[in-house]
Design an enzyme around this catalytic site. Structure first.
Site, PDB file in Angstrom:
ATOM      1  N   HIS A 103       0.831  -1.214   0.000  1.00 45.89           N
ATOM      2  CA  HIS A 103       0.000   0.000   0.000  1.00 45.89           C
ATOM      3  C   HIS A 103       0.862   1.259   0.000  1.00 45.89           C
ATOM      4  CE1 HIS A 103       0.850   1.039   4.182  1.00 45.89           C
ATOM      5  NE2 HIS A 103       0.675  -0.253   4.478  1.00 45.89           N
ATOM      6  N   GLU A 153      -2.046  -7.212   7.864  1.00 45.34           N
ATOM      7  CA  GLU A 153      -0.707  -7.081   8.432  1.00 45.34           C
ATOM      8  C   GLU A 153      -0.618  -7.859   9.742  1.00 45.34           C
ATOM      9  OE1 GLU A 153       2.346  -6.937   8.166  1.00 45.34           O
ATOM     10  OE2 GLU A 153       2.883  -4.843   7.795  1.00 45.34           O
TER      11      GLU A 153
END
Length: 193
Positions: free
Chosen positions: A13, A84
């Protein structure tokens, strides 16, 4: 059975305020900065040169927004395994903050109280790899986060998450996993647009 033509594209990202300052960002849903949005948009022409059979994104908004700005949002499916690490009590802290209390701490080799350790993340990465390879897709795009993608690449190549410590990954970069003949390999790493 995996095909030697399989390519797994790892897309981190774009920049967030926490990634910019080095804060561990696992479960906190931080938005992209304006720079992060520009970084993600810059990926679109590069990714448009590919045809993806599968596009998966972490459920975190920073990954979803990166996927959309990179031009693949209409193909994307949320994949919970791409989230994550759970940094537990270290969420929002920098490595320097953590080392003030736990000298020589490393996410790759130290305990993460109330969170996930490298072995757990490695197992999650391996399960995802196994599922992707059994699905028959040739070109797969994954939008996710630095530590998880580094772990995924490490497990892909060696089966050991600890190799991830040696793989730097900048925001809004593209990396590609594939094969050198029948051997799993890193084809490209940390490409910025």
């Amino acid at each position: 059975m995996s095909k030697p033509t399989t390519r797994i594209w790892l897309i981190r990202h774009g920049e967030t305020e926490w990634s910019k300052s080095g804060r561990h960002t696992g479960s906190t849903d931080i938005a992209l900065t304006e720079q992060g949005r520009k970084q993600a948009s810059a990926l679109a022409p590069f990714l448009a040169t590919q045809t993806f059979d599968v596009v998966l994104t972490s459920p975190m908004q920073r990954a979803i927004d990166t996927c959309e700005l990179a031009g693949l949002g209409d193909q994307a499916v949320i994949e919970p395994q791409l989230h994550e690490w759970n940094y537990g009590i270290y969420e929002g802290l920098t490595t320097a903050d953590i080392r003030a209390e736990a000298p020589d701490w490393s996410v790759w080799s130290s305990p993460v109280p109330e969170g996930e350790n490298a072995a757990q993340i490695g197992a999650r990465a391996q399960a995802l790899i196994d599922r992707l390879l059994s699905g028959g897709a040739s070109n797969i795009a994954l939008f996710s986060h630095a530590h998880f993608l580094r772990t995924l690449a490490a497990v892909w190549t060696t089966g050991k998450p600890s190799l991830g410590a040696h793989l730097m990954l900048d925001t809004a970069t593209v990396s590609v996993l594939g094969f050198e003949r029948e051997v799993r390999a890193i084809v490209k790493w940390n490409i910025q647009q």
